[in-house]
Scaffold this active site. Structure first.
Site, PDB file in Angstrom:
ATOM      1  N   TRP A 361       0.836  -1.214   0.000  1.00  0.00           N
ATOM      2  CA  TRP A 361       0.000   0.000   0.000  1.00  0.00           C
ATOM      3  C   TRP A 361       0.861   1.251   0.000  1.00  0.00           C
ATOM      4  O   TRP A 361       0.385   2.341  -0.261  1.00  0.00           O
ATOM      5  CB  TRP A 361      -0.960   0.003   1.199  1.00  0.00           C
ATOM      6  CG  TRP A 361      -0.315   0.216   2.560  1.00  0.00           C
ATOM      7  CD1 TRP A 361       0.853  -0.345   3.013  1.00  0.00           C
ATOM      8  CD2 TRP A 361      -0.800   1.044   3.624  1.00  0.00           C
ATOM      9  NE1 TRP A 361       1.109   0.061   4.308  1.00  0.00           N
ATOM     10  CE2 TRP A 361       0.113   0.916   4.713  1.00  0.00           C
ATOM     11  CE3 TRP A 361      -1.915   1.866   3.784  1.00  0.00           C
ATOM     12  CZ2 TRP A 361      -0.059   1.594   5.927  1.00  0.00           C
ATOM     13  CZ3 TRP A 361      -2.075   2.531   4.993  1.00  0.00           C
ATOM     14  CH2 TRP A 361      -1.160   2.396   6.045  1.00  0.00           C
ATOM     15  N   ASP A 362       2.153   1.080   0.295  1.00  0.00           N
ATOM     16  CA  ASP A 362       3.106   2.190   0.278  1.00  0.00           C
ATOM     17  C   ASP A 362       2.952   3.024  -0.997  1.00  0.00           C
ATOM     18  O   ASP A 362       3.056   4.249  -0.974  1.00  0.00           O
ATOM     19  CB  ASP A 362       4.558   1.662   0.318  1.00  0.00           C
ATOM     20  CG  ASP A 362       4.842   0.784   1.525  1.00  0.00           C
ATOM     21  OD1 ASP A 362       3.928   0.060   1.955  1.00  0.00           O
ATOM     22  OD2 ASP A 362       5.978   0.803   2.021  1.00  0.00           O
ATOM     23  N   GLU A 501       0.882  -2.963  12.724  1.00  0.00           N
ATOM     24  CA  GLU A 501       1.101  -4.416  12.627  1.00  0.00           C
ATOM     25  C   GLU A 501       1.529  -5.068  13.944  1.00  0.00           C
ATOM     26  O   GLU A 501       1.826  -6.262  13.958  1.00  0.00           O
ATOM     27  CB  GLU A 501       2.129  -4.699  11.522  1.00  0.00           C
ATOM     28  CG  GLU A 501       1.594  -4.317  10.150  1.00  0.00           C
ATOM     29  CD  GLU A 501       2.660  -4.288   9.065  1.00  0.00           C
ATOM     30  OE1 GLU A 501       3.854  -4.251   9.402  1.00  0.00           O
ATOM     31  OE2 GLU A 501       2.271  -4.282   7.875  1.00  0.00           O
TER      32      GLU A 501
HETATM   33  O1  IFM Z   1       3.658  -1.431   4.042  1.00  0.00           O
HETATM   34  C1  IFM Z   1       4.564  -1.346   5.084  1.00  0.00           C
HETATM   35  C2  IFM Z   1       3.827  -1.591   6.376  1.00  0.00           C
HETATM   36  O2  IFM Z   1       2.851  -0.613   6.595  1.00  0.00           O
HETATM   37  C3  IFM Z   1       4.776  -1.616   7.533  1.00  0.00           C
HETATM   38  N1  IFM Z   1       5.794  -2.614   7.311  1.00  0.00           N
HETATM   39  C4  IFM Z   1       6.556  -2.384   6.103  1.00  0.00           C
HETATM   40  C5  IFM Z   1       5.671  -2.349   4.887  1.00  0.00           C
HETATM   41  C6  IFM Z   1       6.498  -2.043   3.636  1.00  0.00           C
HETATM   42  O3  IFM Z   1       7.049  -0.783   3.725  1.00  0.00           O
END
Ligand code: IFM
Length: 775
Positions: A361-362, A501
């Site tokens: 989603w980045d 997360e």
């Molecule tokens: O998409 C991100 C997530 O929000 C947090 N961990 C790393 C991922 C990739 O940058």
């Protein structure tokens, strides 16, 4: 112009200081970080900033967008392709090695204005012979298949035979520095010399036999010789297994500079048919070498000039912030290929193997706003990647028992779910990774991005032919994902991971539920709009995806009753059901990089039992759907969650900075901005060597424009500008495209000026609440 320690013609090429990032000292500890900072990419290919001659502990990387392979890895990963940078120098047989010889002077400079990496060093070998080596490299942004290196070699205190090895190295591995996880993705398919000139290495990926073809040729001449006559007196082609080597020798004369031009051409079987690869590379290489490096370099610089003419943001009064922001913009805009709708920008861009080259989603939530407002053509291509992966998302939904399209949490070339199932926790223990199974919000994030693009560009052709289908199919996913709870007369989304997360398997994550609701609502709005204005398109799409009136009625019911956990009295949105019952810790200590320190007593293997969060979650929701929340709610929630956010993801600080500015937390906003802007420059997450933090780069741009620059689209769809400048800043200026018009905003402490630079017709904007018309 500042003079650097370079030959005059190199020196003249280097831009002013505000465009430059320096490495002043050679240090094997920090080199891997610089390799990321000095990665050059044109969106087609990304090459890490390793040294031509190689160095101890280097993490070389040549990544080509869209080329993935699984082989013995856990999941499909971006392939580390053959390394064509290699040029080794020998004086009377002794190798000029960075690690074995004495370095008297050393400097590297990334020129962000021109996309060139410069280097210079003075090196003394075991026999006290001193050699000056300097030069530069670029990966052309004008012709994506062309790259070049120019080196100037000057024997300072000797004359003698100098040997040069120009290598295309196919021995590369993925995860090369990890004996446990090394993977070989390449087999050599062709290692040969080219009939006209140069060498050729063609490799094939293990699973799909995707071909990567590299050709290179070298020209060696005296610096002062305008005709560039060859000085090499000996040459030999050496097909050394997985390495294709051209070896040359020339007689060097004390203080007489010799120039080495290395021309490189890259094609893959994604570009041309396999049987045409070698002839294509040979033809292009011949043309490139015939033309010379300078012309291509000039065209490359011109493309950068054009990109910067819109993308550059100036901050006066704060050189550190000004340069750090420019660094983020440079890498972001370099990482896109606006002509390839089958690739996107990975979380680490084309700068490293981190996250295996996967797309998260980045891209849609953090990077895309930059492209929407600065480079709309590229934004459209990035969204086309998601459209082109729609069938895979449909398959993913079916596999998981849902309807519509469910986008994978980590995506590569096929659009299928690529999240690894296993990883390691903060203490190095193996842990099951649940994000691929549960981080479902990405599906709504992509729908959100489609709408954002449409809102800013009014590109109706895109919406009718591609975007609407994405929004309908993702809405359909959510309807099937929601569970009706009869006793409570509400729909719930259970067992997910939200943006934070640290907490897995949670029920009713506010971010996920709200965005799911929004996604369904937008789908319904779009149906009405299409029916009314573009009925022929509506009927085509609804027939294509079998959308019935009955289903539409169901959407309405679900949308109305999706549950959002909320404490009405306190005006606090509960991140997920039961979050407020978790152990409460508040962050009050920060390290030397201003990053939060774990509060005392926290068991970092059981973070799910606490209210500590990894990154913005509720705050993220209030940013994306700003118009749904009043100012007080924003402030209360910001204050609550800010104290509990550990910023273990680089995605968070920028979002807190923007929200901080909206609710009046100006001091923290500046700090958070700098945390985000410096994520790679000072390596405050400690993992820059894995690749660029591309989402943070996008977030940094967002803070400058949506935060300090005060740009916001209001409920009526009008562009608002309500800027605020940190104390040090005298001036901030930026440019954005809004509905096809190019607008320039200049903010000083006293004044805000908004001008239309390009575009037809009048547009209304509001500056500090006052409506004005730009003509
Ligand atoms: O998409 C991100 C997530 O929000 C947090 N961990 C790393 C991922 C990739 O940058």
């Amino acid at each position: 112009m500042v003079k650097h320690m370079f030959l005059e013609d190199v020196n003249n090429l280097i831009s002013d200081d505000k465009w430059l990032i320096f490495q002043n000292e050679y240090n094997t500890e920090v080199n891997p970080r610089y390799e990321t900072l000095f990665t050059l990419t044109n969106g087609y290919m990304g090459v890490r900033g390793t040294f031509e001659e190689g160095s101890e502990g280097e993490r070389s990387g040549n990544f080509i967008a869209g080329i993935f392979d699984k082989s013995d890895a856990q999941v499909r990963e971006i392939v580390n392709a053959q390394n064509w940078l290699r040029i080794k120098l020998y004086v009377e047989g002794e190798e000029l090695s960075l690690d074995k010889c004495q370095l008297i002077e050393f400097k590297r400079i990334l020129d962000m204005k021109k996309g060139i990496l410069f280097r210079s060093m003075l090196i003394k070998d075991s026999k006290d012979r001193i050699t000056r080596i300097e030069g530069y490299r670029f990966i052309s942004r004008s012709d994506l298949h062309r790259s070049a290196i120019k080196l100037f070699v000057t024997p300072v205190n000797y004359s003698g035979v100098v040997g040069i090895e120009s290598i295309i190295d196919g021995t590369v591995l993925n995860s090369a520095d990890s004996p446990k996880y090394r993977v070989k993705h390449l087999k050599v398919a062709n290692n040969s010399s080219l009939s006209k000139n140069g060498v050729y290495l063609e490799t094939a990926t293990v699973d799909d036999d995707t071909r990567i073809a590299t050709g290179s040729t070298v020209r060696i001449y005296h610096h002062e010789d305008e005709e560039k006559n060859n000085v090499a007196k000996f040459k030999r082609f050496l097909p050394l297994g997985e390495m294709s080597v051209e070896y040359f020798e020339f007689d060097s004369t004390e203080n007489k500079t010799v120039v080495i031009d290395k021309f490189v051409i890259t094609y893959t079987s994604r570009d041309v048919r396999k049987d045409l690869l070698k002839t294509t590379v040979e033809k292009e290489l011949f043309a490139f070498a015939g033309e010379g490096i300078d012309k291509e370099l000039q065209r490359h610089i011109e493309v950068y000039e054009e990109l910067w003419s819109v993308a550059d943001i100036n901050i006066e009064g704060d050189e550190e912030a000004d340069k750090a922001l420019r660094f983020n913009i440079f890498h972001l805009m370099s990482s896109v290929n606006e002509n390839d709708p089958l690739v996107s920008i990975a979380a680490k861009a084309l700068h490293g193997e981190g996250y295996k080259g996967h797309v998260f989603w980045d891209t849609e939530i953090f990077m895309l706003p930059f492209f929407i407002y600065v480079y709309p053509q590229a934004a459209r291509t990035l969204l086309m990647y998601r459209y082109n992966m729609l069938d895979a998302a449909r398959k993913n939904a079916t596999l998981n028992g849902y309807k519509g399209a469910q986008y994978p949490w980590e995506s590569a070339d096929t659009g299928e779910e690529e999240t690894p199932k296993w990883g390691f926790d903060y203490k190095g223990n193996p842990v099951r990774i649940w994000t691929g199974d549960l981080e479902h919000h990405i599906t709504a994030d992509i729908a959100f991005a489609v709408w954002e693009f449409f809102r800013a560009t009014e590109d109706i052709e895109f919406m009718l032919n591609y975007g609407a289908e994405v929004i309908f199919e993702t809405a359909r996913f959510w309807v099937s994902r929601c569970e009706y709870v009869k006793e409570l007369d509400r729909y719930e989304i259970n067992n997910v991971i939200g943006p934070d997360e640290f907490h897995e398997h949670v029920d009713n994550n506010a971010y996920t539920n709200y965005l799911a609701k929004w996604n369904i609502k937008k789908g319904l709005e779009l149906i009405n709009m299409l029916k009314e204005k573009y009925p022929e398109h509506y009927y085509a799409i609804s027939n294509k995806i079998c959308l019935t009136n009955e289903e539409i009625e169901k959407c309405k019911k679900v949308e109305e009753k999706i549950y959002i956990p909320y404490d009405k009295d306190k005006k606090l949105i509960e991140q997920f059901e039961g979050y407020f019952d978790k152990k409460d810790y508040v962050i009050d200590k920060f390290d030397e990089n201003n990053m939060p320190i774990w509060p005392e007593g926290v068991d970092i293997t059981r973070l799910g039992d606490t209210q500590l969060i990894k990154q913005a979650d509720v705050v993220m929701l209030m940013l994306l759907l700003g118009e749904e929340f009043d100012e007080e709610t924003k402030r209360i929630n910001y204050e609550y969650y800010e104290k509990r956010t550990m910023h273990k993801s680089s995605l968070g600080p920028s979002m807190y900075a923007i929200m901080g500015l909206k609710v009046g937390d100006h001091k923290n906003a500046y700090q958070s901005f700098m945390r985000s802007a410096n994520v790679d420059l000072v390596d405050n997450q400690g993992n820059t060597k894995e690749g660029l933090h591309a989402a943070s780069a996008g977030g940094t741009w967002q803070v400058a424009v949506f935060g300090f620059g005060g740009m916001e689209i209001d409920k009526e769809g009008i562009l608002n500008i309500n800027p605020w400048l940190p104390e040090k800043w005298d001036k901030l200026s930026y440019k954005v495209f809004w509905k096809g018009n190019l607008i320039e905003v200049i903010v000083t402490k006293e004044d805000v000026s908004v001008k239309k630079l390009e575009g037809k017709g009048n547009i209304k904007v509001k500056v500090k609440g006052k409506e004005i018309t730009l003509q």
